[in-house]
Every structure is written in structure tokens, then in C-alpha cells.
Design an enzyme around this catalytic site. Structure first.
Site, PDB file in Angstrom:
ATOM      1  N   SER A  19       0.854  -1.336   0.068  1.00 56.56           N
ATOM      2  CA  SER A  19      -0.169  -0.020  -0.075  1.00 56.56           C
ATOM      3  C   SER A  19       0.895   1.318  -0.044  1.00 56.56           C
ATOM      4  CB  SER A  19      -1.077  -0.003   1.146  1.00 56.56           C
ATOM      5  OG  SER A  19      -0.153  -0.127   2.458  1.00 56.56           O
ATOM      6  N   CYS A  20       2.259   1.056   0.375  1.00 60.74           N
ATOM      7  CA  CYS A  20       3.123   2.454   0.527  1.00 60.74           C
ATOM      8  C   CYS A  20       3.563   2.860  -0.833  1.00 60.74           C
ATOM      9  CB  CYS A  20       4.045   2.190   1.428  1.00 60.74           C
ATOM     10  SG  CYS A  20       5.341   1.066   0.915  1.00 60.74           S
ATOM     11  N   LYS A  60       8.634  -1.554  -6.854  1.00 58.74           N
ATOM     12  CA  LYS A  60       7.465  -2.311  -6.935  1.00 58.74           C
ATOM     13  C   LYS A  60       6.795  -1.970  -8.046  1.00 58.74           C
ATOM     14  CE  LYS A  60       7.827  -4.925  -3.308  1.00 58.74           C
ATOM     15  NZ  LYS A  60       7.594  -6.216  -3.027  1.00 58.74           N
ATOM     16  N   TYR A  69      12.130   2.463  -3.513  1.00 57.92           N
ATOM     17  CA  TYR A  69      11.297   1.213  -3.393  1.00 57.92           C
ATOM     18  C   TYR A  69      10.185   1.111  -3.998  1.00 57.92           C
ATOM     19  CZ  TYR A  69       8.961  -2.273  -0.724  1.00 57.92           C
ATOM     20  OH  TYR A  69       8.186  -3.352   0.036  1.00 57.92           O
ATOM     21  N   HIS A  80       9.203  -1.892  11.239  1.00 59.67           N
ATOM     22  CA  HIS A  80       7.819  -1.220  10.680  1.00 59.67           C
ATOM     23  C   HIS A  80       7.043  -0.788  12.019  1.00 59.67           C
ATOM     24  CE1 HIS A  80       8.285  -3.461   6.895  1.00 59.67           C
ATOM     25  NE2 HIS A  80       7.978  -2.259   6.444  1.00 59.67           N
TER      26      HIS A  80
HETATM   27  N1  LIG Z   1       5.735  -6.161   6.022  1.00 61.55           N
HETATM   28  C1  LIG Z   1       4.876  -5.336   5.780  1.00 61.55           C
HETATM   29  O1  LIG Z   1       4.129  -4.500   6.466  1.00 61.55           O
HETATM   30  C2  LIG Z   1       4.524  -5.263   4.400  1.00 61.55           C
HETATM   31  C3  LIG Z   1       3.451  -4.607   4.008  1.00 61.55           C
HETATM   32  C4  LIG Z   1       2.969  -4.658   2.538  1.00 61.55           C
HETATM   33  C5  LIG Z   1       3.824  -5.360   1.685  1.00 61.55           C
HETATM   34  N2  LIG Z   1       4.666  -6.170   1.899  1.00 61.55           N
HETATM   35  C6  LIG Z   1       5.457  -6.996   1.097  1.00 61.55           C
HETATM   36  O2  LIG Z   1       5.680  -8.401   1.347  1.00 61.55           O
HETATM   37  C7  LIG Z   1       6.900  -8.917   0.971  1.00 61.55           C
HETATM   38  C8  LIG Z   1       7.530  -9.615   1.978  1.00 61.55           C
HETATM   39  O3  LIG Z   1       7.876  -8.773   2.741  1.00 61.55           O
HETATM   40  P1  LIG Z   1       8.002  -9.233   4.361  1.00 61.55           P
HETATM   41  O4  LIG Z   1       7.527  -8.248   5.323  1.00 61.55           O
HETATM   42  O5  LIG Z   1       7.563 -10.645   4.638  1.00 61.55           O
HETATM   43  O6  LIG Z   1       9.586  -9.284   4.439  1.00 61.55           O
HETATM   44  P2  LIG Z   1      10.902  -9.962   5.240  1.00 61.55           P
HETATM   45  O7  LIG Z   1      10.382 -10.483   6.413  1.00 61.55           O
HETATM   46  O8  LIG Z   1      11.968  -9.120   5.137  1.00 61.55           O
HETATM   47  O9  LIG Z   1      10.980 -11.090   4.111  1.00 61.55           O
HETATM   48  C9  LIG Z   1      11.704 -11.034   2.874  1.00 61.55           C
HETATM   49  C10 LIG Z   1      12.146 -12.233   2.418  1.00 61.55           C
HETATM   50  O10 LIG Z   1      13.039 -12.150   1.462  1.00 61.55           O
HETATM   51  C11 LIG Z   1      14.533 -12.658   1.225  1.00 61.55           C
HETATM   52  N3  LIG Z   1      15.238 -12.034   0.368  1.00 61.55           N
HETATM   53  C12 LIG Z   1      15.589 -10.541   0.609  1.00 61.55           C
HETATM   54  N4  LIG Z   1      16.399 -10.559  -0.371  1.00 61.55           N
HETATM   55  C13 LIG Z   1      16.851 -11.767  -1.022  1.00 61.55           C
HETATM   56  C14 LIG Z   1      17.791 -12.345  -1.921  1.00 61.55           C
HETATM   57  N5  LIG Z   1      18.490 -11.384  -2.457  1.00 61.55           N
HETATM   58  N6  LIG Z   1      17.844 -13.475  -1.912  1.00 61.55           N
HETATM   59  C15 LIG Z   1      17.182 -14.647  -1.466  1.00 61.55           C
HETATM   60  N7  LIG Z   1      16.257 -14.233  -0.496  1.00 61.55           N
HETATM   61  C16 LIG Z   1      16.168 -12.639  -0.350  1.00 61.55           C
HETATM   62  C17 LIG Z   1      14.565 -12.590   2.861  1.00 61.55           C
HETATM   63  O11 LIG Z   1      15.534 -13.398   3.075  1.00 61.55           O
HETATM   64  P3  LIG Z   1      16.455 -13.584   4.655  1.00 61.55           P
HETATM   65  O12 LIG Z   1      15.554 -14.141   5.347  1.00 61.55           O
HETATM   66  O13 LIG Z   1      17.708 -14.227   4.324  1.00 61.55           O
HETATM   67  O14 LIG Z   1      16.750 -12.084   4.686  1.00 61.55           O
HETATM   68  C18 LIG Z   1      13.198 -12.808   3.555  1.00 61.55           C
HETATM   69  O15 LIG Z   1      13.211 -14.124   3.615  1.00 61.55           O
HETATM   70  C19 LIG Z   1       7.631  -7.688   0.353  1.00 61.55           C
HETATM   71  O16 LIG Z   1       7.252  -7.579  -1.239  1.00 61.55           O
HETATM   72  C20 LIG Z   1       6.817  -6.320   0.875  1.00 61.55           C
HETATM   73  O17 LIG Z   1       6.949  -5.528   0.036  1.00 61.55           O
HETATM   74  C21 LIG Z   1       5.271  -6.166   3.396  1.00 61.55           C
END
Ligand SMILES: NC(=O)c1ccc[n+]([C@@H]2O[C@H](COP(=O)([O-])OP(=O)(O)OC[C@H]3O[C@@H](n4cnc5c(N)ncnc54)[C@H](OP(=O)(O)O)[C@@H]3O)[C@@H](O)[C@H]2O)c1
Length: 315
Positions: free
Chosen positions: A111-112, A143, A139, A182
Site C-alpha cells: 500500500s505504501c 515495486k 522502493y 515497521h
Molecule cells: N511487512 C509489511 O508490513 C509489508 C506490507 C506490505 C507489503 N509487504 C511486501 O511483502 C513482501 C515480503 O515482506 P516481508 O515483510 O515478509 O519481508 P521480510 O520478512 O524481510 O522477508 C523478505 C524475505 O526475502 C528474502 N530475501 C531478500 N533478499 C533476498 C535475496 N537477494 N535472495 C534471497 N532471498 C532474499 C529474505 O531472506 P532473509 O531471511 O535471508 O533476509 C526474507 O526471507 C515484500 O514484497 C513487501 O513489499 C510487506
């Protein structure tokens, strides 16, 4: 290709908060054909490695939940890393999936990345209608490129690559980094530490009046599963809580859950940000999904697992 228990599904980012919630939901659905690789096994910025995995495994469905993710401070300080890594991860996974004949893919937006001054509630059609929030522009542009890639592939190649737009999330496997997290994990950490130290006061930035919505990652995962299993949707879709609360109300709830008995005060010299941010979730509601975990229950569960034996904050 709709999701079946026999489907072979590559979940990229399965150790993250969103990816791990999607894996739990798929396992509960009886899906055993999960293809999972940790970052040590597969660096998603490595084009050749990604192509080789997807070509060899030939998944039916790809869920792209991997991204470089961070709070305002990280986004503002390291914009080059955010645009570079995210463009690389997305292009590698999307291009290799298309070339390997994958018909169904779920891409995680946020949403951001809607324009900063959007009318509220935010409809899907508002994407690309105005200037972005400057602190996370790099970012957001990455996206948006991912979403545009999904749309272009669908139009030219007949795929069903679905961009999903979640609101702010919280849940198991969130990031509790002191400066790079966050809102919810940051509040949990601050109030938890204040309660343990016996502090009498926690000072919050701004008035606490801005309204925000938060969704449990398991609710998002249930939405993703429904979309993949029951629909052929391929056009951008919001997944939100459908209700918002003031930052002050959320802070009070967190304080209650962690047992902080002091007062919450406000540093009014600090900015508030956008007064209200909430998404319109009529499209996904009409498809049969709605959030099921209240903020109170969700936060209680998260805090209980953080402080349980073996948890991040176990004593
Ligand atoms: N969190 C929120 O509030 C939120 C809100 C809206 C949308 N989203 C979207 O949801 C998605 C996931 O977010 P999340 O909160 O789950 O983030 P997260 O907990 O940081 O998880 C991201 C995952 O991606 C992996 N990753 C990042 N770079 C990588 C690379 N080069 N090679 C392999 N793996 C890699 C990370 O691995 P490691 O564990 O090794 O770091 C981690 O497992 C994102 O696209 C984000 O934009 C999140």
C-alpha cells in the site's frame, strides 16, 4: 492454472514474515509440492541461479514474497540498495518464470507505493495517478516496475501474474531491528523494553492521531490462497484490514498487552505523516475473503510467541 493440493509451488522468500505465513497456509491446505530455497542456497539477485532453479523445478505457481524490505529510516538512508535489489529480484523471478512457461504467479506489492496524496480509502485504480512518498520512492518505483511487468506479461503473453497490495502487516517472523522495523514491531519492542526496565513514560513521535490499518500476515496468506485457489484474478488487488485506528490507540493496546503501566506522552516537534491511510477492499471482499484476526488477538499471539521459551524475547 488454479492452486490444487498437488500443485508445485515455488515460494521465494519463505523465511520472511509474508513468505512463512503463505507456506503455513499452503501446508494447512495440504500442498506438499513446495519448492523452498533459503538465501544461502539461492541468492535471488543472481540471474543465472534463479533461472537454473526455475527451469529445473518447473513450478506450476510462483509466489514472489522475497524483497528488500525496511522502515522509513532504512528506505531513506539506502535508496540505492532498495531499488537495485528489488529490481534484480523481481526481474530475475518474473523473467525466468515466463520463460519456463509458468502461467500463474503472485507478486507482492504494498500500500505504501500508492501516491502520497491519495483520496481515502485507496482504490486499486489510484496507482500511478500522483507523486510518490519521497522517503521510499526508490522502493516504490521498483515495486511499480514489478506490477507493470506482470501487467505487460499478462497482456502480451496471456499469463495470469497477479500483483497483490497488502496494507501494513504484522505477525510471526517480523523484523524487530531497533532502527529498521515497521510500526507494530517497533512499538512492541519499545513498550516491552520500557515495561521490563520499569520506565514511567514512553514518548511517541507526533500527536498519535494519524489513522492506519494493520493486517495479520496469516490473514494476508489466507487471501493469497483464496485468490490462487478460487479465482483467475490477474489485476492488481488490495488486501487490507478494512478498518483503521489511531497510532495512539494502537500504542495503548500494545502497552496493555506487554504490561506497560506508565504514561504515553507525545513529542509534538516530530512530524505526523499522512493523517489517514486506508485501503478500499471491496474487490477482494466481493471474491469471498475478509480479515478474521482482530488486532488485539493478533498482537496477543505475536507477543506470546516472542516471550515464550525459545522466543526472541524469552527471559
Ligand atoms: N511487512 C509489511 O508490513 C509489508 C506490507 C506490505 C507489503 N509487504 C511486501 O511483502 C513482501 C515480503 O515482506 P516481508 O515483510 O515478509 O519481508 P521480510 O520478512 O524481510 O522477508 C523478505 C524475505 O526475502 C528474502 N530475501 C531478500 N533478499 C533476498 C535475496 N537477494 N535472495 C534471497 N532471498 C532474499 C529474505 O531472506 P532473509 O531471511 O535471508 O533476509 C526474507 O526471507 C515484500 O514484497 C513487501 O513489499 C510487506
Amino acid at each position: 492454472m488454479r492452486l490444487l493440493p498437488s500443485s508445485r509451488i515455488f515460494v521465494a522468500g519463505h523465511r520472511g514474515m509474508v513468505g512463512s505465513a503463505i507456506v503455513r497456509a499452503l501446508q494447512q491446505e495440504g500442498c506438499n509440492g513446495l519448492i523452498l530455497r533459503s538465501r544461502a542456497e539461492l541468492d535471488l539477485t543472481d540471474e543465472r541461479a534463479v533461472r537454473s532453479l526455475i527451469t529445473a523445478e518447473r513450478p506450476d505457481i510462483v509466489v514472489l514474497a522475497a524483497a528488500k524490505v525496511g522502515g522509513i529510516q532504512a528506505n531513506n538512508s539506502f535508496p540505492a540498495d532498495f531499488i537495485r535489489d528489488n529490481l534484480a529480484i523481481q526481474s530475475n523471478v518474473l523473467n525466468a518464470s515466463l520463460d519456463a512457461g509458468v502461467q500463474r504467479l503472485l507478486f507482492m506489492g504494498s500500500s505504501c507505493i500508492y501516491p502520497r496524496e491519495c483520496p481515502q480509502p485507496i482504490r486499486e485504480s489510484y496507482l500511478l495517478t500522483g507523486p510518490l512518498e519521497p522517503t521510499n520512492e526508490a522502493y516504490a518505483v521498483a515495486k511499480i516496475a514489478g506490477i507493470t511487468t506482470c501487467r505487460a506479461f499478462n497482456r502480451q503473453h496471456g499469463t495470469a501474474y497477479l500483483p497483490v497490495m497488502p496494507c501494513n502487516l504484522y505477525g510471526p517472523n517480523d523484523n524487530y531491528h531497533p532502527t529498521n522495523s515497521h510500526v507494530i514491531p517497533a512499538l512492541l519492542r519499545r513498550f516491552h523494553e520500557a515495561a521490563r526496565r520499569g520506565d514511567q513514560e514512553v514518548v511517541m513521535w507526533g500527536t498519535g492521531q494519524p489513522l492506519r490499518e494493520f493486517l495479520h500476515a496469516d490473514d494476508l496468506a489466507a487471501a493469497c490462497l483464496m485468490l490462487l485457489r478460487d479465482t483467475d484474478e490477474a489485476e492488481l488487488i488490495n488486501v487490507g484490514a478494512g478498518a483503521d485506528q489511531s497510532i495512539r490507540a494502537i500504542a495503548e493496546l500494545v502497552a496493555e498487552i506487554v504490561g506497560f503501566g506508565g504514561t504515553i506522552t507525545h513529542d509534538l516537534s516530530k512530524p505526523d505523516g499522512t493523517p489517514r491511510k486506508i485501503m478500499d477492499i471491496e474487490r477482494i471482499r466481493a471474491l469471498g475473503w475478509q480479515p478474521s484476526i482482530s488486532l488485539r488477538d493478533g498482537l496477543r499471539g505475536v507477543y506470546a510467541s516472542l516471550t515464550a521459551p525459545g522466543g526472541l524475547w524469552a527471559e
